[in-house]
Design a protein around this motif. Structure first.
Motif, short mmCIF file in Angstrom:
data_model
loop_
_atom_site.label_atom_id
_atom_site.label_comp_id
_atom_site.label_asym_id
_atom_site.label_seq_id
_atom_site.Cartn_x
_atom_site.Cartn_y
_atom_site.Cartn_z
N THR A 239 -0.13 4.22 3.16
CA THR A 239 -0.94 3.38 4.05
C THR A 239 -1.96 4.23 4.80
O THR A 239 -2.72 3.70 5.60
CB THR A 239 -0.06 2.65 5.07
N LEU A 282 -2.28 1.55 -0.14
CA LEU A 282 -1.47 0.39 0.18
C LEU A 282 -1.78 -0.03 1.61
O LEU A 282 -2.17 0.78 2.44
CB LEU A 282 0.01 0.72 0.04
N THR A 283 -1.59 -1.31 1.87
CA THR A 283 -1.91 -1.81 3.20
C THR A 283 -0.64 -2.20 3.93
O THR A 283 0.21 -2.90 3.41
CB THR A 283 -2.86 -3.02 3.10
N LEU A 284 -0.57 -1.73 5.16
CA LEU A 284 0.57 -2.01 6.01
C LEU A 284 0.43 -3.39 6.63
O LEU A 284 -0.66 -3.80 7.00
CB LEU A 284 0.58 -0.96 7.12
#
Lengths: 640, 258
Positions: A239, A282-284
């Motif tokens: 992230t 990736l996105t939190l």
């Protein structure tokens, strides 16, 4: 090289140590402060707050960022909040409780004295940030609002919608901008640290590369602070922002700074699952979502019905089932492993079966859509943009991803690394979170270090240096470091192989994630330790960097960062193999209880593993700092 | 499930440096998943260019979550592309169709000189903040955070303004290259709060005057609001203008008292 692992913890009872330090420390008088130059590398929460405060005190500050502006630092992306022991709710919070929660959350692998100090200064941070104009969430009466976060049974988290990191960073950035405007801070933007310089065992300054022109130059100072963040991008997919890297810490390590607990990495339980191989990051989704969202998977493996077709009785709300007292707010490491088990067990959801549900339907019927929207609206929007699904009507899909690194440069109580005059602050150091960090504690630690710790401790080092000559940039050591850096970048350009830096980064990331990710085993780590050097060898022979070295070249920048990730990756696996126990984010499959929880070995591993660079990345020297628990007695962590 | 887009044609601005004239170059994307983000498409293209021995396309980007404000592309003439209320990094290929021609340019504004390809220099924004975009509260002397209650609507309005990510889309979208939305967002954040009152008029005058040194003038087109990834309203500009007018009188009055 002789290594001094003295943690310099002050005398006295735990609660008095910080006051005792402040009573005894050496001070620099106001008119003498301007005689000292301090370099601050990195302008996130720790760096910006340290630079602003040191400049306010009267030191000459030079701040470095590789971004175009200090405001771009990755602290800006923190969503959920910041902890502080204000006890504004009257729900039983106190400095002691925040201290204890943090030590326990870190699975008894952090230094008690540091953590207690963190809890003490947490209350000052909120005061300071409100005075700066940070628009924290408020209640109708005008007082500050709080929410709960994982690993705590009190509401002590202050927040600004889902953008707390942004608002805190802008506060610190603005405070720093004021000092830049006043001429008290000289800002060097788009400049990357490429080496740390030591003379007679002390840090004499840094060597940087101007990203716009490729020019390598030296900067001397009395003291240097590295506030350069964590190394989570070693996994490639994380992230972290795309440019987050380990270079500053790693270059310091190669110059003698010990690197502590590199295997302590945090895998955050609530990220959007990977959708394809080309994915860049990736996105939190903020942990705060777990306040109102319920985590579940189909009880039966391979159940591919749509979520609204699965009746309550055929769902497994596994966190509520396994950890009834903390439920969906179980700490991050525990929640992540539980998700991994569900997916490994075939209960994963989504097109690739690589996620679990985080369901808000109960919250929407209990609180109404408006309240849910007010609390999490921007997060829901972000989710919908990425996945094309509406979380008000379809449960979110989440899966753990690399998010934060607890390990980092070893520092003593004064945040000084094992190189005198070189400090590390924020995520770049190892000190406060042990083997697992609690949610909303990273912002707290970054600002604590920068606002309320470093400005005190740095004078203790500087005072005796008053009117002593320090090496300038014409010193031989700077020239040697400059030339080595020029050679290194020339080398990347001249390999002329076939693969981009991203290719090697992705391959390295796969190895680290598979063998040194959420679960580690002796066999896997040994495999990684044999595979990484082979891949590194290929990197050195087959890398291709196009463009030149004397103008902006993002491919060349990336090559330097990937090089350092390779070397760090070897150390991480080595550290994980050496630590024959499970604790916090470090889970060794050989060391678990009958019901699959982490099994610590306090007799043999209640220590900090601080690694010394030997010139051979696969053969570092281990030094141990024993951890004493006088107040928070060692016990098995339980969130049941 | 993801589907594929095929036969995209990208026309991308390439410029070797600030003094180069620059030109469009065309790149083919034979196939890309609709789940890919716009910047991931550029990553894939760049990897291909590097492996062919060509120089990668320079573009600014970092967090890829729409919060750091680093990314900055004009896509088919729109700042941050066709999707409302989002930054370029939040744009996904599902917004486009197979066979599309996509034109990608840097921010174009006199105050944002081009550094290389799609990257521009937005340092003028920092100069505006340095001139007054802060509350002077040195570390250590702050009173208790709950000492001054702030009505929720005031705190919320300040937060709406503070949401600005400093990307510069407002400037790029403005036919005059004005930075009124950026400057007024910071002013509306700080000028509304009780903590911000002491410096309110000094701040307003300093920031507006610095803004005028670098940027064009606002003529109320409203393009900035439409381009803003955080949907910051042009009402902020009205507040700024009102405070600036007051500041011009008050600051002189304050001076005469000295």
């Amino acid at each position: 090289m002789s290594i001094n692992l003295d943690s310099k913890i002050p005398e006295g009872p735990l609660a008095d140590k910080w006051d005792n330090f402040k009573a005894d420390e050496k001070l620099v008088n106001p008119s003498n402060k301007r005689k000292f130059k301090v370099i601050v590398v990195g302008t996130g929460l720790a760096g910006a707050s340290a630079a602003a405060t040191l400049a306010e005190l009267g030191y000459q500050v030079e701040a470095f960022t590789f971004h175009d502006s200090p405001r771009r630092a990755h602290s800006i992306a923190a969503q959920g909040g910041i902890n502080a022991a204000k006890n504004y709710r009257g729900d039983g919070d106190s400095i002691h409780r925040l201290f204890y929660d943090t030590v326990k959350g870190g699975d008894f692998r952090s230094r008690e004295a540091n953590v207690h100090r963190l809890a003490q200064v947490s209350v000052d941070i909120i005061d300071q940030m409100v005075a700066q104009g940070v628009p924290f969430a408020r209640e109708y009466g005008g007082l500050l609002d709080n929410r709960s976060f994982g690993g705590a049974q009190v509401s002590r988290t202050f927040y600004a919608r889902g953008q707390t990191g942004q608002q805190l960073l802008l506060g610190a950035y603005q405070q720093m901008a004021r000092q830049i405007g006043l001429g008290n801070i000289k800002l060097w933007n788009r400049m990357e640290l490429v080496d740390v310089v030591t003379v007679d065992g002390r840090c004499a300054g840094i060597v940087t590369r101007d990203l716009m022109t490729g020019e390598v130059s030296s900067h001397a100072a009395h003291a240097t602070v590295l506030a350069t963040g964590g190394y989570g991008n070693v996994f490639f997919l994380s992230t972290n922002a795309m440019t987050c890297n380990v270079t500053a810490a790693w270059r310091a390590h190669r110059k003698g700074a010990l690197f502590a607990n590199p295997c302590y990495t945090q895998i955050h339980p609530t990220c959007i699952p990977q959708s394809d191989d080309f994915q860049s990051k990736l996105t939190l989704m903020s942990e705060s979502l777990r306040n109102d969202g319920r985590v579940w998977v189909p009880a039966r493996a391979g159940d591919d019905r749509a979520p609204d077709q699965i009746p309550e009785a055929e769902r497994d709300y596994y966190l509520e089932r396994l950890y009834p007292s903390f439920g969906n707010l179980a700490p991050r490491d525990i929640s992540s492993r539980a998700a991994k088990r569900a997916v490994d067990n075939g209960q994963g959801v989504g097109p690739l079966r690589n996620g679990v549900y985080l369901d808000f339907s109960d919250a929407v019927s209990r609180l109404g859509k408006d309240t849910v929207e007010e609390r999490y609206g921007n997060l829901f929007e972000m989710y919908e943009r990425i996945t094309g699904e509406d979380p008000y009507s379809v449960p979110m899909r989440i899966y753990p991803a690399s998010h934060y690194t607890m390990g980092g440069l070893w520092v003593d109580y004064e945040l000084m690394t094992s190189i005198p005059g070189l400090y590390a602050a924020g995520e770049a150091n190892f000190s406060d979170h042990g083997a697992n960090r609690l949610g909303a504690s990273a912002l707290m630690q970054g600002l604590a270090d920068g606002y309320f710790v470093l400005p005190y401790t740095i004078s203790n080092y500087l005072a005796p240096l008053l009117n002593q000559p320090v090496p300038g940039t014409d010193h031989e050591a700077f020239k040697v470091a400059e030339n080595a850096a020029r050679d290194r970048f020339r080398q990347y350009l001249s390999i002329g192989g076939t693969r981009s830096p991203d290719y090697f980064h992705r391959e390295l990331g796969k190895i680290i994630w598979d063998y040194c990710g959420m679960e580690r085993s002796q066999q896997g780590l040994e495999k990684a330790i044999s595979e990484i050097p082979a891949l590194y060898d290929e990197f050195c022979k087959d890398l291709r960097v196009t463009g030149g070295g004397d103008s902006l070249n993002q491919t060349l920048e990336k090559a330097g960062r990937v090089d350092d990730f390779f070397q760090l990756g070897m150390l991480m696996c080595r550290d994980a193999l050496d630590r024959e126990e499970s604790c916090g984010g470090h889970f060794r499959t050989e060391h678990q209880t009958d019901d699959g929880e982490a099994l610590r070995d306090d007799d043999n591993f209640a220590h900090v593993s601080a690694w010394e660079w030997t010139g051979d990345p696969s053969n570092p020297n281990l030094h141990k700092e024993h951890l004493e628990y006088e107040v928070a007695k060692l016990q098995t962590r339980s969130y049941k | 499930m993801s589907t594929k887009l095929t036969n995209l044609k990208l026309k991308i601005w390439r410029q070797a440096g600030p003094d180069d004239a620059g030109r469009f170059e065309t790149y083919e994307i034979p196939e890309i998943s609709d789940e890919a983000s716009f910047l991931e498409m550029l990553d894939i293209l760049n990897e291909r260019l590097i492996e062919q021995g060509d120089e990668a396309i320079v573009f600014d980007h970092d967090c890829r979550e729409g919060i750091c404000g680093t990314c900055s592309l004009m896509i088919n003439g729109q700042a941050h592309g066709p999707q409302r209320a989002s930054a370029t990094c939040q744009l996904h290929m599902r917004t486009f169709n197979s066979g599309d021609e996509i034109v990608i340019e840097p921010w174009r504004a006199r105050a944002f000189p081009i550094i290389k390809d799609l990257m521009v220099d937005r340092a003028a924004f920092d100069r505006i903040v340095e001139s007054g975009g802060f509350i002077s509260a040195p570390t250590g002397g702050a009173p208790d955070a709950n000492l001054t209650p702030i009505p929720k609507p005031v705190a919320d309005a300040a937060m709406d303004a503070a949401a600005c990510i400093g990307c510069g889309a407002c400037v790029a979208a403005c036919p005059n290259g004005a930075a009124s939305l950026f400057t007024s967002a910071k002013l509306s954040h700080l000028n509304r709060l009780p903590q911000g009152q002491a410096e309110r008029f000094r701040r307003t005058e300093a920031m507006v005057d610095t803004m005028d040194d670098y940027f064009g003038s606002c003529t109320n087109h409203g393009e900035c609001q439409a381009a803003c990834p955080k949907e910051i309203s042009i009402d902020m500009i009205a507040l700024m203008n009102s405070d600036y007018r007051k500041a011009k009188f008050k600051n002189r009055k304050n001076l005469s008292r000295i």
